[in-house]
Design a protein around this motif. Sequence first.
Motif, PDB file in Angstrom:
ATOM      1  N   GLN A  74      37.380  38.373  17.755  1.00 66.92           N
ATOM      2  CA  GLN A  74      36.843  39.505  18.386  1.00 66.92           C
ATOM      3  C   GLN A  74      37.384  40.771  17.556  1.00 66.92           C
ATOM      4  OE1 GLN A  74      38.181  39.834  22.598  1.00 66.92           O
ATOM      5  NE2 GLN A  74      36.658  37.960  23.296  1.00 66.92           N
ATOM      6  N   GLU A  75      36.472  41.725  17.445  1.00 67.91           N
ATOM      7  CA  GLU A  75      36.641  42.642  16.278  1.00 67.91           C
ATOM      8  C   GLU A  75      37.975  43.770  16.653  1.00 67.91           C
ATOM      9  OE1 GLU A  75      34.012  46.156  13.978  1.00 67.91           O
ATOM     10  OE2 GLU A  75      33.246  45.072  15.656  1.00 67.91           O
ATOM     11  N   GLU A  76      38.812  43.959  15.802  1.00 70.74           N
ATOM     12  CA  GLU A  76      39.850  44.560  15.942  1.00 70.74           C
ATOM     13  C   GLU A  76      40.450  45.033  14.686  1.00 70.74           C
ATOM     14  OE1 GLU A  76      44.569  43.376  17.567  1.00 70.74           O
ATOM     15  OE2 GLU A  76      42.778  42.297  18.068  1.00 70.74           O
ATOM     16  N   GLU A  77      41.151  46.277  14.522  1.00 74.86           N
ATOM     17  CA  GLU A  77      41.695  46.828  13.568  1.00 74.86           C
ATOM     18  C   GLU A  77      42.919  46.048  12.969  1.00 74.86           C
ATOM     19  OE1 GLU A  77      40.838  49.299  11.745  1.00 74.86           O
ATOM     20  OE2 GLU A  77      39.031  49.962  12.904  1.00 74.86           O
ATOM     21  N   TRP A  78      42.716  45.358  11.962  1.00 75.99           N
ATOM     22  CA  TRP A  78      43.818  44.400  11.473  1.00 75.99           C
ATOM     23  C   TRP A  78      44.844  45.067  10.262  1.00 75.99           C
ATOM     24  CZ3 TRP A  78      45.404  41.199  14.528  1.00 75.99           C
ATOM     25  CH2 TRP A  78      44.407  40.454  15.623  1.00 75.99           C
ATOM     26  N   SER A  79      44.507  46.511   9.955  1.00 68.74           N
ATOM     27  CA  SER A  79      45.135  47.018   8.905  1.00 68.74           C
ATOM     28  C   SER A  79      45.304  48.585   9.159  1.00 68.74           C
ATOM     29  CB  SER A  79      44.732  46.948   7.592  1.00 68.74           C
ATOM     30  OG  SER A  79      43.141  47.427   7.509  1.00 68.74           O
ATOM     31  N   ILE A 125      48.328  43.624   9.446  1.00 67.38           N
ATOM     32  CA  ILE A 125      48.678  43.044  10.806  1.00 67.38           C
ATOM     33  C   ILE A 125      48.156  41.749  11.079  1.00 67.38           C
ATOM     34  CG2 ILE A 125      48.121  43.784  13.288  1.00 67.38           C
ATOM     35  CD1 ILE A 125      47.516  46.696  12.244  1.00 67.38           C
ATOM     36  N   LEU A 126      47.025  41.419  10.667  1.00 62.20           N
ATOM     37  CA  LEU A 126      46.602  39.973  10.969  1.00 62.20           C
ATOM     38  C   LEU A 126      47.575  39.097  10.478  1.00 62.20           C
ATOM     39  CD1 LEU A 126      44.594  38.267  12.230  1.00 62.20           C
ATOM     40  CD2 LEU A 126      43.171  38.312  10.308  1.00 62.20           C
ATOM     41  N   HIS A 127      47.971  39.302   9.088  1.00 64.33           N
ATOM     42  CA  HIS A 127      48.938  38.351   8.186  1.00 64.33           C
ATOM     43  C   HIS A 127      50.142  38.249   9.097  1.00 64.33           C
ATOM     44  CE1 HIS A 127      52.327  37.957   5.252  1.00 64.33           C
ATOM     45  NE2 HIS A 127      51.371  36.847   4.932  1.00 64.33           N
ATOM     46  N   THR A 169      46.297  51.871  16.246  1.00 68.87           N
ATOM     47  CA  THR A 169      46.504  51.975  14.687  1.00 68.87           C
ATOM     48  C   THR A 169      45.760  53.409  14.190  1.00 68.87           C
ATOM     49  OG1 THR A 169      44.058  50.782  15.080  1.00 68.87           O
ATOM     50  CG2 THR A 169      45.979  49.436  14.280  1.00 68.87           C
ATOM     51  N   GLN A 170      45.085  53.971  15.184  1.00 65.71           N
ATOM     52  CA  GLN A 170      44.762  55.119  14.892  1.00 65.71           C
ATOM     53  C   GLN A 170      45.457  56.232  14.698  1.00 65.71           C
ATOM     54  OE1 GLN A 170      43.036  53.409  17.465  1.00 65.71           O
ATOM     55  NE2 GLN A 170      41.310  52.600  16.011  1.00 65.71           N
ATOM     56  N   ARG A 171      46.831  56.245  15.531  1.00 67.44           N
ATOM     57  CA  ARG A 171      47.560  57.130  15.300  1.00 67.44           C
ATOM     58  C   ARG A 171      48.699  56.814  14.456  1.00 67.44           C
ATOM     59  NH1 ARG A 171      49.448  59.537  21.085  1.00 67.44           N
ATOM     60  NH2 ARG A 171      50.909  60.621  19.550  1.00 67.44           N
ATOM     61  N   ILE A 172      48.697  55.595  13.979  1.00 69.01           N
ATOM     62  CA  ILE A 172      49.629  55.238  12.847  1.00 69.01           C
ATOM     63  C   ILE A 172      48.958  55.016  11.370  1.00 69.01           C
ATOM     64  CG2 ILE A 172      51.207  53.280  11.992  1.00 69.01           C
ATOM     65  CD1 ILE A 172      51.401  52.277  15.311  1.00 69.01           C
TER      66      ILE A 172
END
Length: 565
Positions: A273-278, A287-289, A549-552
Motif C-alpha cells: 500500500q502506498e506510503e511515504e518511504w523516504s 524508511i523502508l530499508h 514525513t511531511q513535517r520531518i
Amino acid sequence: MTDEAKNQVYQILVEECPPGGSIPMTRVGEILREGGVTPQSLGYGKLKKMLEDMPDVVKLSSKTTESGLGQVWYATLQPRKSKKKKNKAPAPVQAPAPAESPAPAQAPASAEAPAAAETPAPAETPAPVEAVEELPATMDRDEIFFPVAAQKHVSAFLLNQPEAALSRELLEEIQENYLACRSRNGLVPDAAHNSYGFPLERRNATGNLVWIYISRSTREDGAPWYVSFIKEEAEGESQEPAYKTCRPSSALRKFAYLGNGEAFLRDLAEHVQEEEWSFEGGKPYAILHRYITYTFYRLVCQDKICIADDGSFAAFNTGLQSRRLGEDVFAYFTPSGDNERSPWRFSCFCSTDSGDQGERWCYKKMFSTKGEPEPATYFTHMSDLLLDPDCNVQLSSDHIFHDNCNRLPMDLLKKECSINPEAMELLEQIEATGSERQRESLFERLGDVICNDFDLYALLNERLDSALKRTLKRVRRNWKLAVPCFFPTRNVMSMMLPIAFKPTGDPELVLVCERTRSGDYLGQTILTLPMAYVDARLLCRPGSEWLNTQRILRSDDDWDLDDED
C-alpha cells in the motif's frame, strides 16, 4: 545499599582511580555508566544521594566554581580490604555439548583475574553450565568481566595484533554481537568447559570466525560472569548460519543475495500500500530499508523464517499489505549458487492477490507446502503501547549529554555553551567541517567538555528537564503524543516523547523512555526526528500529529538512521 552493590561500584571505579585519588562527580557518573551502573539501576534518582549512602567506598567533598555560580563535587575512593576467594566445588554439567569444542591447553600464568587464552584454561574453575540458565542481559562490566588478557587474544585472532588493546568501536561491536545472539537464544553451550559461546560477525584475515566464550565466576565479589576463552573457527565449522549471529542491520544481507538494493526496495514499495518511504531530500526508501531490515531480524529472533523441508525455497512475512486487496505480502527466496556467500537469493514479493503469474506460482508453492509465514510481533500487553503520565521520568543525563550531544539542537547548544569558551570553539569547528568523521570526533570531545563543566551540565539538564515536564503536561491531555517503539537488540518496548525547547512547541528531538521494574520511566536516550520515525514505523505506520514525513525534512546525517542506540 547491599554489600554486593557497593563492591560492584568499587570495582568499576578502582580501574580508573586508585584509592585515595579524587575525581569530579560528573566523571564518576560517566565511569559508572560505562561500567553498566546508573543510580536508577540501584534504586536511586540522583548520583549524589547514591554515593552518600556508601561512605566506605567514596568520600564526597565540594569546591566552589571559578564563576561562583555553584559547587563542583569530588569523590575520593576509599581504601578497602579485598575479600579472600572461597573455592567451590563445581556441580555436574547438564547442558549438551556443541558439535565442536575447544581443545585443552595449559593454564595462563597470571591468576590476578580470570584470564583467557586461545583455548579454555581459566585461572579459576568456572561454575557449571546448567541446561536452562539466565544469561547476562548485556556485556557491561557489572555483568561480564572482560579481562585484558582475553581482549588481547581477541585482538590477536581478529586483527593479528597480539598486544593491541581493543578500540571502543570494536568493544561496542562485540557487545552488539552478544546481544544479537542472546535475543534469539543463540548462545551455544559448551558443557565440556562450563561455558557459553557466540561468534563475532567480523571475520579475521583468513576468513575464519572468532568465538568468545563466557563462564560463571566463582568469586564472591565482582561480575558474576567473565570471558573465559577465545576460539578461532574455520569456515564450515560454525554451528549457526551467519544471518543468525550478526548485527540487526546486516542480517538480511547475510541471509540472501538481494541484487541492487534500491531496486529491491522499489519492488517492495510498488507491491504494498502506498506510503511515504523516504524523507524529503533524503535517501530513496530510507524508511523502508530500515523497516524491512529490522522486521527480518525480529522474525529471525522469533524463529518465523519459513524454510521448505526440501530446501527448495524460503519465505517470510514482510508485515505489509498489498495494494490490490490489502493481503499480506511475503518475500520469496530460492537457493543461491555454491559460489555465493548468502544461502538464498531473492526471487520476488508475492501475495494471494498477486497479478503476476510467476508471483502467484511462488505464493501457491509456499502456501501448499508450509502455509503463510507468521508476521513479527512486538508486544504482549496493550499497556505497552501507552505511557502513564503520572509516573516519574528520570533522565539518563550522562548518556544523553556525553554520548548523544550531536542530537541536541544546534541553537540550544550555542546558547548554553556560551559560558564555556572551549565548547564554543568546538561548535564553530563542527559547523565549519565538511568531514563526517571529524564532525563525530568533535562531538565526542564536546560531550567530554559538557560533562566536566558542572555549570554547563546543570544548564543543559535544566533545559531538558523543563521541556520534559511541559511534554508530560501535554500527554495528560492527549495520550497520542507518546509514541511506542521497539528496540530489537534489547527486546524491550519503549515510549517516545516529543521535546520542544522553543515557545512554538514544535518538537526538536525525541526522548526515549523505558519502563523500569519500579513502574517509573527512565529517559534512556534522545533521537532525532527521522530516527524516531523509522523506529516507530517498525510497529505500525505512525499516526501521531507530530511524527510524520511531511513535517520531518531530511536529516543532515543520513547515517544516523542506522544507529542502533
